[in-house]
Design an enzyme around this catalytic site. Structure first.
Site, mmCIF file in Angstrom:
data_model
loop_
_atom_site.group_PDB
_atom_site.id
_atom_site.type_symbol
_atom_site.label_atom_id
_atom_site.label_comp_id
_atom_site.label_asym_id
_atom_site.label_seq_id
_atom_site.Cartn_x
_atom_site.Cartn_y
_atom_site.Cartn_z
ATOM 1 N N HIS A 254 0.827 -1.208 0.000
ATOM 2 C CA HIS A 254 0.000 0.000 0.000
ATOM 3 C C HIS A 254 0.859 1.256 0.000
ATOM 4 C CE1 HIS A 254 -2.883 2.779 2.329
ATOM 5 N NE2 HIS A 254 -3.422 2.598 1.134
ATOM 6 N N GLU B 44 0.600 -0.392 -4.697
ATOM 7 C CA GLU B 44 -0.572 0.478 -4.848
ATOM 8 C C GLU B 44 -0.120 1.919 -4.764
ATOM 9 O OE1 GLU B 44 -4.002 2.875 -3.086
ATOM 10 O OE2 GLU B 44 -1.952 2.539 -2.366
ATOM 11 N N ASP C 268 -1.505 6.379 -5.486
ATOM 12 C CA ASP C 268 -2.578 7.352 -5.676
ATOM 13 C C ASP C 268 -2.094 8.416 -6.655
ATOM 14 O OD1 ASP C 268 -4.332 6.609 -3.107
ATOM 15 O OD2 ASP C 268 -2.250 6.755 -2.459
ATOM 16 N N HIS D 175 -0.986 10.911 -1.884
ATOM 17 C CA HIS D 175 -2.279 10.477 -1.351
ATOM 18 C C HIS D 175 -3.192 11.639 -0.966
ATOM 19 C CE1 HIS D 175 -5.080 9.341 1.887
ATOM 20 N NE2 HIS D 175 -5.244 8.242 1.173
ATOM 21 N N GLU E 186 -4.790 4.028 -7.896
ATOM 22 C CA GLU E 186 -6.021 4.690 -7.460
ATOM 23 C C GLU E 186 -6.112 6.096 -8.026
ATOM 24 O OE1 GLU E 186 -8.312 6.489 -3.553
ATOM 25 O OE2 GLU E 186 -6.755 4.965 -3.232
#
Length: 314
Positions: free
Chosen positions: A62, A89, A91, A104, A172
């Protein structure tokens, strides 16, 4: 990621031809380096970890291995690589001048020294700064002195690093309501870096968002790309989501075995069983709990802890 739920039913997405790169529209590609000057990407083969039964649930690092290096930075990606994790992962958000950066929070205060460098620019929103301004910021000192000088990467830079590391990406789209057109911009950068070819689309890339409309837009622009919805829609609403998303990715705090089974009972737009990747699980106890519910993947800041807890035979 932040917790979120969807309460309104959503309509099925209209399918386009799988060979289409992007829907026709106005606007120019969003880049931080002109495509004409960018060398062709050197794509490395994906690393294979064996079949699912042998490896347990897929483990996603993450924001990179963010328990061990500053989140969403190249250092966190490299730390995940050093720990042996294929999936990371991240953002993405858009700067004032239309460059995709990997960060993020929608403001710069928590993970950079923006308040110090730009004291008169409150509330220090990502969208209010150019890419050049953000590139000046220290995105590592908050985490530890050894990371002083670490920068916020652009998506181009991030993709180059995970290509070098032979890693895969769960991307994301952050707060799409703030950034009109971010879906198209994201796909343009992915394409420029070689991430929309058949091998990447098949098993190396997932695009997710808390915004159902954003996920649906990605599916409409590129029906071949695997998508995920972040949240826990009501069971009755799952068939509507299955029209445009391949994954339902809820917080572990909202999850049950019955809910996982309800998701698995449906097929997504690629005629495959819907998957469940849950977040953010950072300890062995909860990793074992969600593994027992039958999740397909676990998103975690501590991927080594989750892997050790859930790997068969451990």
């Amino acid at each position: 990621m932040y917790a979120g739920t969807a309460t309104a039913s959503v309509a099925a997405a209209a399918l386009m031809g799988a060979g289409t790169l992007l829907m026709p529209g106005t606007g120019t590609p969003v880049t931080d380096t002109p495509a004409a000057r960018r060398p062709a990407p050197q794509l490395a083969p994906v690393r294979h970890a064996g079949d699912a039964a042998a490896r347990g649930p897929r483990v996603f690092a993450h924001r990179g291995a963010s328990a061990y290096a500053p989140e969403n930075t190249l250092a966190a990606v490299d730390r995940a690589d050093a720990l042996g994790f294929d999936w990371v992962e991240n953002d993405v958000q858009l700067t004032k001048d239309g460059v995709l950066v990997v960060i993020h929070d929608t403001d710069l205060r928590r993970t950079t020294n923006a308040e110090e460098v730009f004291p008169d620019r409150a509330p220090w929103a990502v969208k209010d700064f150019t890419a050049a301004e953000i590139s000046r910021l220290d995105a590592g000192s908050w985490f530890g002195a050894k990371y002083t000088g670490t920068r916020v990467p652009t998506l181009h830079q991030y993709l180059k690093r995970i290509t070098r590391n032979r890693q895969n990406l769960l991307l994301e789209i952050k707060s799409p309501e703030i950034y009109p057109g971010i879906e198209r911009a994201t796909l343009q950068v992915l394409n420029q870096e070689g991430w929309l070819d058949r091998s990447h689309v098949r098993d190396r890339l997932v695009i997710q968002s808390f915004g159902a409309d954003s996920v649906r837009t990605v599916h409409e622009l590129r029906p071949d790309v695997i998508t995920g919805f972040l949240g826990t829609p009501a069971v009755a609403e799952l068939p509507a989501y299955a029209a445009f998303t391949d994954q339902i990715n809820p917080s572990y705090t909202t999850l049950s075995g019955d809910y996982v089974a309800a998701v698995h009972a449906l097929k997504g737009p690629h005629d495959k069983k819907l998957q469940v990747n849950t977040w953010t699980v950072n300890d062995a106890t909860h990793a074992l709990q969600v593994n027992g519910m039958g999740v397909d993947g676990i998103i975690t800041n501590t991927p080594d802890v989750v892997r050790a807890a859930t790997r068969p035979g451990s």
